[in-house]
Write an enzyme that holds these catalytic residues in place. Structure first.
Site, PDB file in Angstrom:
ATOM      1  CD1 TRP A   1      -2.198  -2.190   1.770  1.00 35.75           C
ATOM      2  CD2 TRP A   1      -3.017  -1.173  -0.047  1.00 35.75           C
ATOM      3  NE1 TRP A   1      -3.244  -2.948   1.277  1.00 35.75           N
ATOM      4  CE2 TRP A   1      -3.757  -2.348   0.168  1.00 35.75           C
ATOM      5  CE3 TRP A   1      -3.341  -0.371  -1.135  1.00 35.75           C
ATOM      6  CZ2 TRP A   1      -4.811  -2.746  -0.666  1.00 35.75           C
ATOM      7  CZ3 TRP A   1      -4.385  -0.752  -1.965  1.00 35.75           C
ATOM      8  CH2 TRP A   1      -5.102  -1.925  -1.729  1.00 35.75           C
TER       9      TRP A   1
ATOM     10  CG  ASP B   1      -3.016   3.878   4.189  1.00 32.35           C
ATOM     11  OD1 ASP B   1      -4.077   3.699   4.838  1.00 32.35           O
ATOM     12  OD2 ASP B   1      -2.737   3.237   3.151  1.00 32.35           O
TER      13      ASP B   1
ATOM     14  CE  LYS C   1      -8.762  -3.211   3.554  1.00 30.49           C
ATOM     15  NZ  LYS C   1      -7.632  -2.426   3.153  1.00 30.49           N
TER      16      LYS C   1
HETATM   17  C1  LIG Z   1      -7.191  -1.750   1.908  1.00 32.12           C
HETATM   18  C2  LIG Z   1      -6.128  -0.715   2.044  1.00 32.12           C
HETATM   19  C3  LIG Z   1      -6.062   0.387   1.183  1.00 32.12           C
HETATM   20  C4  LIG Z   1      -6.991   0.574   0.026  1.00 32.12           C
HETATM   21  O1  LIG Z   1      -8.245   0.941   0.473  1.00 32.12           O
HETATM   22  P1  LIG Z   1      -9.440   1.272  -0.541  1.00 32.12           P
HETATM   23  O2  LIG Z   1     -10.480   1.749   0.401  1.00 32.12           O
HETATM   24  O3  LIG Z   1      -9.767   0.020  -1.271  1.00 32.12           O
HETATM   25  O4  LIG Z   1      -8.975   2.344  -1.454  1.00 32.12           O
HETATM   26  C5  LIG Z   1      -5.061   1.320   1.407  1.00 32.12           C
HETATM   27  N1  LIG Z   1      -4.197   1.188   2.407  1.00 32.12           N
HETATM   28  C6  LIG Z   1      -4.229   0.138   3.257  1.00 32.12           C
HETATM   29  C7  LIG Z   1      -3.230   0.051   4.359  1.00 32.12           C
HETATM   30  C8  LIG Z   1      -5.200  -0.840   3.094  1.00 32.12           C
HETATM   31  O5  LIG Z   1      -5.239  -1.884   3.933  1.00 32.12           O
END
Ligand SMILES: *Cc1c(COP(=O)(O)O)cnc(C)c1O
Length: 364
Positions: free
Chosen positions: A104, A174, A198
Site C-alpha cells: 500500500w 495511511d 478493514k
Molecule cells: C485496503 C487498504 C487500502 C486501500 O483501500 P481502498 O479503500 O480500497 O482504497 C489502502 N491502504 C491500506 C493500508 C489498506 O489496507
C-alpha cells in the site's frame, strides 16, 4: 447458510456481531423514524445526529483535541493516495518523504509521484517487506512537506510499533488496516486516513483526520469534491455522504466505547489474539515461517508460509472445512494471512491456533 463462519478476510472484514444484529433489527425502521437508514435524507435531523455521533465517538476514542477535524469521505484510502499530495505537494517546490514498508505504501508513492517531488525515505524491498525501519534509519529532510507512512501493511503483515520520528515535519499516515485498533498519540500526526472496511465499518467511507494548520494550507483551486476545507466547513455533508456506511461506523465506534471499553482494552485484546498465532508459528520448529520480523509483527494481519505451496493450499482448504475462512495470503506474498481485526473474536483466533497445531502434527 445461517451459521456464521470465522471470517479472516482482510477487507471488507468481519464486523462486530452486536452491530450487525442492531443493523438487522433496525433496517426496516429506525426507532422513532419509521423508515430505513437506507431511505432517509442525509439532511434529516436523524442522520445529522448519526454523523455527529460517529464523529463524537471517534473523538472520544482517540481523545482528539479541538484542532483536529474528522471527515467522512468517499473514494477509499486509494483516493487519499492522490488527494494528499494534490493538496499539500502539487503547488510547492518542496518534496515529500515516503516510507515504504509494503504494497500500500508503494501505491501511495506512485500517486504522489504524479503530483510533485517525492523522496523515498526508506524502502523495505531488499528484505521483501518483512520489517519497518528503526528511527535511526530515517534521515528525515527537515524541509519536507510531510512524511508519509503506512502504520500497518495489510498484505505483508508488518506494523509500526510506534510512529516514526519526524522532527517536526507533519506526519501523514495511511491507517486503513489498524485505525482504532490501539491508542495513538494523535499529537504526533498531521493527517490520518483510513478506509473503513478493514477495522471500523463497511466499504464506502474513508475516515480522515486533519490538523488545523494543514487544513489552512489547502489550496482553493482544487475540484470542490477534493477540497478538505469544503468538506470540513460542511461537516462532511457538502454532497450526499455514504449514509449507511457512516451509520455502521457510528455503531462500531459505539461498540468500541461501550462494549469494549475503549482503545486500551481493544489493544490488550488484539495483542492477546495476535500472540496466540505468533506463538503457534514460533512453536512450530520451522514448519510455519512468519513473514514479518518479530519487532515488526502486525497485530492485525498475521502472515506466514508453510514448507510447500501444496501444503499451503491444503492448509487453506482444511481450515475452511473447519469453519476458518479467507486464510489464503495475498498473491504477492503467498502463504497464509489471518486478518484478526478488532471484531474477530478471541474464540476464532483460538480455533485457528488449535487448527494450526493439529495441522502441523498431521503434516510435519
Ligand atoms: C485496503 C487498504 C487500502 C486501500 O483501500 P481502498 O479503500 O480500497 O482504497 C489502502 N491502504 C491500506 C493500508 C489498506 O489496507
Amino acid at each position: 447458510m445461517r451459521e456464521r463462519i470465522f471470517n479472516f478476510s482482510p477487507g471488507p472484514a468481519t464486523l462486530p456481531l452486536p452491530v450487525l444484529e442492531e443493523v438487522q433489527r433496525d433496517l426496516l425502521a429506525l426507532p422513532g423514524v419509521g423508515a430505513s437508514i437506507l431511505e432517509i435524507s442525509h439532511r434529516s435531523k436523524t442522520f445529522e445526529e448519526i454523523i455527529q455521533q460517529a464523529e463524537a465517538n471517534i473523538r472520544a476514542l482517540l481523545s482528539l483535541p479541538e484542532h483536529y477535524h474528522v471527515l467522512f469521505l468517499q473514494g477509499g484510502a486509494s483516493l487519499q493516495f492522490s488527494q494528499v499530495p494534490m493538496t499539500f505537494l502539487r503547488a510547492t517546490n518542496r518534496s515529500a518523504d515516503y516510507i515504504i514498508t509494503g504494497s500500500w505504501g508503494k501505491r501511495a508513492l506512485a500517486e504522489a509521484q504524479r503530483e510533485g517531488n517525492v523522496r523515498v525515505l526508506w524502502d523495505g524491498k531488499g528484505d521483501n517487506y518483512n520489517r519497518v525501519p528503526a528511527s535511526a534509519e530515517l534521515a528525515i529532510d527537515s524541509s519536507a512537506v510531510y512524511v508519509h507512512f503506512t502504520s500497518n501493511e495489510t498484505i505483508q503483515g508488518v506494523q509500526f510499533p510506534a510512529e516514526p520520528e519526524t522532527g517536526g515535519v507533519p506526519l501523514v499516515c495511511d491507517a486503513s488496516s489498524d485505525f482504532l485498533s490501539r491508542p495513538i498519540d494523535v499529537s504526533r500526526y498531521g493527517f490520518i486516513y483510513a478506509g473503513a472496511q478493514k477495522n471500523v465499518g463497511p466499504a464506502g467511507v474513508t475516515v480522515v483526520i486533519i490538523r488545523q494548520d494543514l487544513l489552512e494550507q489547502v489550496p482553493d483551486d482544487l475540484p470542490t469534491m477534493l477540497n478538505y476545507k469544503v468538506h470540513t466547513e460542511h461537516g462532511s455533508l457538502y454532497n450526499t455522504p455514504p449514509v449507511f456506511a457512516v451509520y455502521v461506523v457510528m455503531l462500531v465506534t459505539r461498540w468500541l466505547l461501550e462494549s469494549i471499553g475503549g482503545l486500551e482494552q481493544m489493544h490488550a485484546m488484539n495483542r492477546q489474539k495476535a500472540q496466540l498465532l505468533y506463538e503457534a508459528i514460533d512453536r512450530s520448529e520451522g514448519f510455519y515461517r512468519g513473514h514479518a520480523q518479530p519487532g515488526s509483527r502486525s497485530l492485525m494481519n498475521v502472515t506466514w508460509r508453510l514448507p510447500t505451496e501444496e501444503l499451503e493450499a491444503q492448509f487453506v482448504k482444511e481450515a475452511k472445512d473447519a469453519g476458518l475462512h479467507e486464510l489464503k495470503g495475498h498473491r504477492s506474498v503467498g502463504g497464509i494471512r489471518a486478518s484478526i481485526y478488532n471484531a474477530m473474536p478471541m474464540e476464532g483466533v483460538r480455533s485457528l491456533a488449535e487448527f494450526m497445531e493439529a495441522f502441523r502434527q498431521r503434516h510435519a
